[in-house]
Design an enzyme around this catalytic site. Sequence first.
Site, mmCIF file in Angstrom:
data_model
loop_
_atom_site.group_PDB
_atom_site.id
_atom_site.type_symbol
_atom_site.label_atom_id
_atom_site.label_comp_id
_atom_site.label_asym_id
_atom_site.label_seq_id
_atom_site.Cartn_x
_atom_site.Cartn_y
_atom_site.Cartn_z
ATOM 1 N N ASP A 187 23.442 -76.390 -42.793
ATOM 2 C CA ASP A 187 23.117 -74.969 -42.920
ATOM 3 C C ASP A 187 21.675 -74.770 -43.348
ATOM 4 O O ASP A 187 21.163 -73.646 -43.309
ATOM 5 C CB ASP A 187 24.036 -74.304 -43.954
ATOM 6 C CG ASP A 187 25.377 -73.923 -43.361
ATOM 7 O OD1 ASP A 187 25.482 -73.871 -42.120
ATOM 8 O OD2 ASP A 187 26.320 -73.682 -44.132
ATOM 9 N N LYS A 206 32.658 -73.172 -31.693
ATOM 10 C CA LYS A 206 32.087 -73.777 -32.896
ATOM 11 C C LYS A 206 33.229 -73.814 -33.907
ATOM 12 O O LYS A 206 33.645 -72.769 -34.408
ATOM 13 C CB LYS A 206 30.911 -72.947 -33.412
ATOM 14 C CG LYS A 206 30.318 -73.474 -34.708
ATOM 15 C CD LYS A 206 29.164 -72.599 -35.168
ATOM 16 C CE LYS A 206 28.636 -73.013 -36.526
ATOM 17 N NZ LYS A 206 27.656 -72.044 -37.043
ATOM 18 N N TRP A 207 33.738 -74.996 -34.176
ATOM 19 C CA TRP A 207 34.931 -75.170 -35.043
ATOM 20 C C TRP A 207 34.427 -75.477 -36.446
ATOM 21 O O TRP A 207 33.957 -76.567 -36.715
ATOM 22 C CB TRP A 207 35.784 -76.291 -34.490
ATOM 23 C CG TRP A 207 37.059 -76.585 -35.233
ATOM 24 C CD1 TRP A 207 37.192 -76.860 -36.564
ATOM 25 C CD2 TRP A 207 38.380 -76.652 -34.688
ATOM 26 N NE1 TRP A 207 38.502 -77.091 -36.877
ATOM 27 C CE2 TRP A 207 39.259 -76.980 -35.749
ATOM 28 C CE3 TRP A 207 38.919 -76.486 -33.411
ATOM 29 C CZ2 TRP A 207 40.635 -77.134 -35.549
ATOM 30 C CZ3 TRP A 207 40.292 -76.647 -33.230
ATOM 31 C CH2 TRP A 207 41.136 -76.959 -34.293
ATOM 32 N N ASP A 208 34.560 -74.502 -37.323
ATOM 33 C CA ASP A 208 34.010 -74.596 -38.678
ATOM 34 C C ASP A 208 35.117 -74.950 -39.669
ATOM 35 O O ASP A 208 36.316 -74.826 -39.368
ATOM 36 C CB ASP A 208 33.381 -73.240 -39.027
ATOM 37 C CG ASP A 208 32.307 -73.331 -40.097
ATOM 38 O OD1 ASP A 208 32.172 -74.392 -40.730
ATOM 39 O OD2 ASP A 208 31.611 -72.310 -40.320
ATOM 40 N N MET A 209 34.724 -75.359 -40.870
ATOM 41 C CA MET A 209 35.683 -75.749 -41.908
ATOM 42 C C MET A 209 34.925 -75.659 -43.225
ATOM 43 O O MET A 209 34.077 -76.489 -43.490
ATOM 44 C CB MET A 209 36.122 -77.179 -41.604
ATOM 45 C CG MET A 209 37.356 -77.687 -42.292
ATOM 46 S SD MET A 209 37.159 -77.959 -44.054
ATOM 47 C CE MET A 209 38.693 -78.735 -44.426
ATOM 48 N N CYS A 229 31.651 -78.348 -37.157
ATOM 49 C CA CYS A 229 30.860 -77.776 -38.244
ATOM 50 C C CYS A 229 31.734 -77.778 -39.488
ATOM 51 O O CYS A 229 32.938 -77.546 -39.407
ATOM 52 C CB CYS A 229 30.473 -76.346 -37.863
ATOM 53 S SG CYS A 229 29.638 -75.435 -39.169
ATOM 54 N N ASP A 241 30.674 -66.075 -37.060
ATOM 55 C CA ASP A 241 31.669 -65.450 -37.941
ATOM 56 C C ASP A 241 31.535 -63.913 -37.937
ATOM 57 O O ASP A 241 30.442 -63.382 -37.796
ATOM 58 C CB ASP A 241 31.384 -65.983 -39.362
ATOM 59 C CG ASP A 241 32.554 -65.818 -40.282
ATOM 60 O OD1 ASP A 241 33.506 -65.113 -39.926
ATOM 61 O OD2 ASP A 241 32.505 -66.407 -41.378
ATOM 62 N N ARG A 280 35.117 -69.952 -51.573
ATOM 63 C CA ARG A 280 34.673 -68.962 -50.594
ATOM 64 C C ARG A 280 35.845 -68.035 -50.243
ATOM 65 O O ARG A 280 36.044 -67.676 -49.078
ATOM 66 C CB ARG A 280 34.123 -69.636 -49.338
ATOM 67 C CG ARG A 280 33.102 -68.783 -48.614
ATOM 68 C CD ARG A 280 32.798 -69.309 -47.226
ATOM 69 N NE ARG A 280 31.674 -68.606 -46.648
ATOM 70 C CZ ARG A 280 31.472 -68.470 -45.360
ATOM 71 N NH1 ARG A 280 32.283 -69.002 -44.481
ATOM 72 N NH2 ARG A 280 30.409 -67.824 -44.917
HETATM 73 C C1 DGJ Z 1 29.229 -72.172 -42.214
HETATM 74 C C2 DGJ Z 1 28.437 -72.633 -41.029
HETATM 75 O O1 DGJ Z 1 27.790 -73.817 -41.305
HETATM 76 C C3 DGJ Z 1 27.468 -71.532 -40.634
HETATM 77 O O2 DGJ Z 1 26.671 -71.954 -39.564
HETATM 78 C C4 DGJ Z 1 28.247 -70.298 -40.272
HETATM 79 O O3 DGJ Z 1 29.017 -70.548 -39.139
HETATM 80 C C5 DGJ Z 1 29.114 -69.867 -41.446
HETATM 81 N N1 DGJ Z 1 29.945 -70.955 -41.901
HETATM 82 C C6 DGJ Z 1 29.980 -68.709 -41.044
HETATM 83 O O4 DGJ Z 1 30.874 -68.374 -42.030
#
Ligand code: DGJ
Length: 704
Positions: free
Chosen positions: A520, A452-455, A498, A343, A419
């Site tokens: 995390d 890395k596709w986060d949510m 993720c 990020d 957030r």
């Molecule tokens: C949550 C993820 O689990 C972390 O590893 C990281 O990518 C943060 N988001 C970044 O905002």
Amino acid sequence: MPVIPVPGRQRTWAALTPATAYVFGVESADDTRVVQHYWGPRLPGAALAEVTAGATAWFVTGFHDPADATELLPVDGGRRWGVPSLQAVYPGGVRSVELSFEQAVEHGPGELELVLRDQVHGLRVGLGVRVHDDTDVIERWTEVTNESGEPVHLLRLDSGAWALPEQAGTRYAGVAGAWGRETRLHRGELPVGETTFTSRTGTTSHRANPWIMIGDAGESGGEVWSIALAWSGSWRLTAQRRPEGDVAVTAGFGHDGLTWPLAPGAALRTPPVLGLHTTGGYGAASRAWHAYARGHVLPTPAEERPVLYNSWEATGFDVTEDGQLALARRAAELGVELFVVDDGWFGARTDDTRGLGDWWPNPDRFPQGLGKLFDGVRDLGMRAGLWVEPEMVNPDSDLYREHPDWTLHYPGRRRDTMRNQLVLNFGRDDVRAWALAWLDGLVTEYGLDYLKWDMNRSFSQAGWAEGGDLLWIEHTLGVYAIMDELRARHPGLRIESCSGGGGRADLGILRRTDQVWTSDNTDARDRQAIQEGFSYLYPASTMSCWVTDGPNPVTGREVPLRYRFHVAMAGTLGIGGDLTRWSEEELAEARELVAAYKEVRPVIQHGELRRLTGTPGVTVSAVQYTLGDRVVVLAYNPYKLDERPPRRLRLEGLDPDAVYEDGAGARRHGAALMHHGLTPASWAPFGPDYRSEMVVLRRVQDGS
Ligand code: DGJ
């Protein structure tokens, strides 16, 4: 393996897997019910008909319906009082769903669809059953089609229900947790009544994971019946233990209270619900699930997952070209193969209050784009990966200013942020098209190897004027569709799932992602418990684990570097610490451990897993991986005097007659290693906290 008609029985079939049978049919006295007759070890062909005997009601009073808990899809309608798998409201408020069996349609030798229909209201219900010849996992799903001219509202549409034999026992295992403590194992007695595991977050969630195992089993002995749902949105799994003694489990997408409109002509197909009967305890159940994931779920199961570096814990939002390249140089020296920029690289995203949704390189930080950074990464011999969070937007972003209507919302209701972000509606075609376009553009422009596709937040105020509650299904299908299309356009692209850590780990997302960010929480001791629960269903190759700094940034706990590595080496190894602050000694140790991991990587990522002993992170514990002639054991001893460790560790699944050699050339018989055990040096009674080791054995000689 086929689904065959049971000889000598009308409208009765057996789904046969290598070691099990699942026998079901239309109840003979009453063609409104399809019931399960049997689910357990494989039976000789001649015995299949026997297990269908006594299927009809044996004792019916005004209050008792014995077929309740054995139907493949109990509906809310007629004489039924158990947990419904299908609930619908027809025009005029009619709630009684009354289906009758019409036909069985073969879709190839391993797949059968039973078609039922509500004649009055035109609802077609297909019950799908599929088996494969290399797994005991049975796949089932349901598809409903509204063939009437009027809308139908679905209140629950599960993928299917499974019944367990009354002697199966009522002990269960599952995982539950929260952010930073995902997939914590829970075992217990299933209470009489209805126990529901669910997610209402719009994702699989940190709170629970969509599977359950039931049976009076231990780690290495006993029958286990497992049920898992392959779905990444909200879900619900209800285990019903009746006072009469039987247990049934129904599972499906969506959570309580949702209403899905089914327009005339529309169809809705559920995700697969998977059933697996195994002998050999929870360990064998896990190995069977891992093999299924490799054989039928994962997109690239034969590949070895690279050792990755991820910048998040080192730099947070402070992402610069120089800073990332400094980390990349150190990472490459350690043997890292994939460098992932997390990020903070895009839009005005210098903290979590702004910029999410503006997916172009931050013009102050990367005035020439990311090309130079990724060229540098590639020059160092590593592949290039990038963090994205496509489903989210900060209200303070160009995207939101332009498209405020793209987020989940109800007119006249607040749009609560978490957030500082809102959720984009991936049910909408225009949002999907936008996301696919910029993701495709980024992957193409930088030749990205990895996303890395986060949510990072749960749904709230989840309104969608056009689709209503279908949002909870369509959003997830939108995510799937975009991932699938990206992979189709970029066959070399690999994706990590993720969701604020391990909030989206399931057999649905794993069909289109290669690994999952497990949590995390990177504290090695906490991670051991998280990883133990994760290992119940998902193979080690999918479990992303990073070694990060000491003391741990999340928990403050100080754990030696070697122990941190040994914990992370239990899955797909990564590094996430601030390498610019690691000492020369730490870097040297890390280099040695990365090299050691690469040596055994195929065994860990593709081998058979055995949880040998202990409560990971709390007592001495060990996990074993076996692939062909090679055996790897990771042994952990977190405390010096907490408990007196066992002297020896008994291995499992070796060839008793073969001879195995360790790295120092010492030779032992498989039988001795299994029945007497090896002695981990790190388990010696006195010594510092957090000792660990990796023992590598190779089978060098057959016979006695
Ligand atoms: C949550 C993820 O689990 C972390 O590893 C990281 O990518 C943060 N988001 C970044 O905002």
